[in-house]
Scaffold this active site. Structure first.
Site, PDB file in Angstrom:
ATOM      1  N   CYS A 161       0.829  -1.207   0.000  1.00 57.72           N
ATOM      2  CA  CYS A 161       0.000   0.000   0.000  1.00 57.72           C
ATOM      3  C   CYS A 161       0.864   1.257   0.000  1.00 57.72           C
ATOM      4  O   CYS A 161       0.636   2.182  -0.780  1.00 57.72           O
ATOM      5  CB  CYS A 161      -0.922  -0.014   1.219  1.00 57.72           C
ATOM      6  SG  CYS A 161      -2.087   1.358   1.270  1.00 57.72           S
ATOM      7  N   CYS A 200      -5.988  -2.072   8.236  1.00 61.22           N
ATOM      8  CA  CYS A 200      -7.156  -1.195   8.138  1.00 61.22           C
ATOM      9  C   CYS A 200      -8.394  -1.926   7.644  1.00 61.22           C
ATOM     10  O   CYS A 200      -9.511  -1.640   8.090  1.00 61.22           O
ATOM     11  CB  CYS A 200      -6.839   0.004   7.248  1.00 61.22           C
ATOM     12  SG  CYS A 200      -6.397  -0.419   5.541  1.00 61.22           S
TER      13      CYS A 200
END
Length: 515
Positions: free
Chosen positions: A232, A330
């Protein structure tokens, strides 16, 4: 509330049914909760001001009035001034709203922010470079670290613009515990506005799904232990924010990571270095950043500790000063890894064999995706001495288990490696996040030059209790990150080795199945 003003916008709503077809738009609300609004806008030829705006909604009267008031407020305004508008500003356009109607202001503010974020993501250039001598784009997640990073950037002078990324949305998640949910975006926007900063939202949910979640699912399916945060940071979040920084005329991108930048003047580019707070150090998660990206990064927290960051937040009266740190990935907040793999990857229970190194069946499991190399807990196999996962054979749905002596290794193979400096500089390696670096060198180090390498072999000074394939091997020179590679699957041929003292590459908690 100003009743006359409210009635004016309700009876003659400006911009209703006129969402610009060639502009950017954002949607907020759901039919399940009753109100839905789509707000759109276009920028002028210079890309610096809102040229037109409009909306369409299936919503209550308060939302209709709020949307009309926002159109009246934003048309002709500079983009970064519009980026300062939050729910309280929307309510103020109507002379204030009662608690029962304030949801309308929040809904319209969300839709406006999404539209502005879409314009930011797609636009060629949003605003002229700052005349004050510099502009910094700062990433805000709604947590204390990013808020303090923004605070320190603002105190340094120059223009500061905040950005938050919305990366994931799933009703199974706990939005309050996730750093990238819609609720986290609203919290970050409120913090930015409280600090007097314009705030932009980038909706990268599609890119995040394709670039992070799908590879995460594929790796578990293939028997690997993935590092989604590294992917990410290296390929989704920071690339998008650096591109936005270009469109804003911002020279730097600041984040709340605990890391430092060193060797800034080196001809091959700067390097990451460990933060002052060893426990919070996040260089492992940033190690895949390319030098040209790193050259534009700023890490205001790199020289302070977490307690110092909380004190700075408290002194500035930021409401997140005591907010707990997020502990989960997340997209796993509020759920389990097993539930996530089943729902989004179709990776359900699949009974299979647990075998020893010689191939003898010693137990059963419910699916190879529940195991990672080095894991001890969860095997459920009776033995005279503790057993660990030695390997995961995804094709055969088989888990290989053995003793600590069989797990130990002094050699780690990595694939897809990248060196930012010559291999001779490597003197340590970090095999997992939140573990201590281990003394190591590269095989034939003197002949290994900076650049991309299909494969490298790391020689450890002392044995380690396994290295999980799919995890990153962070190559270090002291506290400096000089390269990285992805750990490859180990070879299990030959007789079991004799026992030796060893160091673990991961804490017990990190090796346990997360489901």
């Amino acid at each position: 509330m100003d009743s006359e003003l409210f009635e004016h916008h309700l009876s003659s709503p400006r911009g209703r049914g006129k969402v610009p077809g060639d502009g950017a738009s954002g949607v907020a609300g759901t039919r399940a909760c009753g109100d839905v609004i789509r707000f759109g806008l276009t920028l002028d030829a210079t890309g610096t001001r809102v040229a037109d705006a409009g909306w369409e909604a299936d919503a209550c009267g308060a939302t209709v009035a709020a949307a009309s008031a926002v159109v009246e407020r934003v048309v002709g305004e500079p983009v970064l001034e519009v980026a300062r508008i939050g729910a309280h500003d929307v309510a103020q356009e109507l002379g204030g709203l009662s608690p029962g109607k304030f949801h309308a202001a929040e809904l319209v503010a969300d839709a406006l922010a999404r539209a502005l974020g879409t314009a930011a993501f797609e636009g060629a250039r949003l605003t002229a470079p700052s005349a004050s001598g510099g502009r910094t784009l700062v990433a805000m997640s709604g947590g204390v670290d990013s808020a303090v990073a923004a605070l320190l950037c603002a105190q340094d002078g120059g223009d500061v613009v905040a950005v938050t990324l919305e990366l994931w949305a799933d009703e199974a998640n706990d939005g309050e515990r996730s750093c990238c949910s819609a609720s986290a975006v609203r919290l970050a926007r409120g913090l930015a506005h409280r600090m007097g900063l314009p705030h932009l939202t980038l909706d990268l949910r599609e890119q995040f799904r394709a670039g992070v979640v799908e590879p995460f699912l594929a790796d578990w399916r293939d028997g690997l232990t993935p590092n989604p945060c590294i992917r990410c940071n290296g390929h989704v979040r920071l690339d998008a924010m650096l591109a936005l920084a270009d469109r804003l005329g911002a020279q730097a991108l600041a984040t709340g990571h605990y890391a430092r930048v060193v060797e800034a003047d080196h001809p091959d580019g700067p390097l990451l270095a460990a933060a002052a707070d060893a426990w919070k150090d996040q260089t492992y998660m940033l190690a895949a950043l390319q030098p040209d990206s790193l050259a534009r990064m700023r890490f205001p927290l790199g020289g302070i500790t977490k307690p110092q960051a909380r004190r700075l937040a408290a002194e500035a009266q930021l409401p997140v000063a005591s907010k707990a740190d997020s502990q989960d990935l997340c997209f796993l907040a509020g759920t389990t890894r097993a539930a996530f793999l089943a729902k989004h990857g179709g990776i359900a229970e699949r009974p299979g064999e647990i075998v020893d190194r010689a191939g003898r069946v010693i137990g059963r499991h419910r699916g190879h995706h529940g195991f990672t190399v080095g894991q001890r807990r969860g095997l459920g196999v009776a033995s005279n001495e503790p057993l660990f996962v030695l390997a995961v054979d995804a094709r055969a749905n088989r888990v290989v288990a053995g003793t600590r002596a069989e797990l130990q290794t002094t050699r780690v193979q990595v694939r897809g490696a990248r060196l930012f400096r010559d291999g001779a500089r490597v003197d340590r390696v970090k095999l997992r996040y939140r573990t201590q670096p281990l003394p190591a060198r590269l095989r034939d180090a003197e002949a290994v030059r900076a650049g991309a390498h299909r494969a490298l072999e790391i020689e450890l000074a002392e044995p380690v209790d396994g290295a999980a394939p799919g995890q990153m091997a962070c190559l270090m020179d002291g506290e400096r990150i000089v390269g990285w590679g992805t750990i490859a699957a180990p070879e299990l041929s030959g007789p079991p080795p004799a026992p030796r003292p060893a160091r673990s590459s991961a804490p017990a908690a990190a090796l346990a199945p997360a489901g």
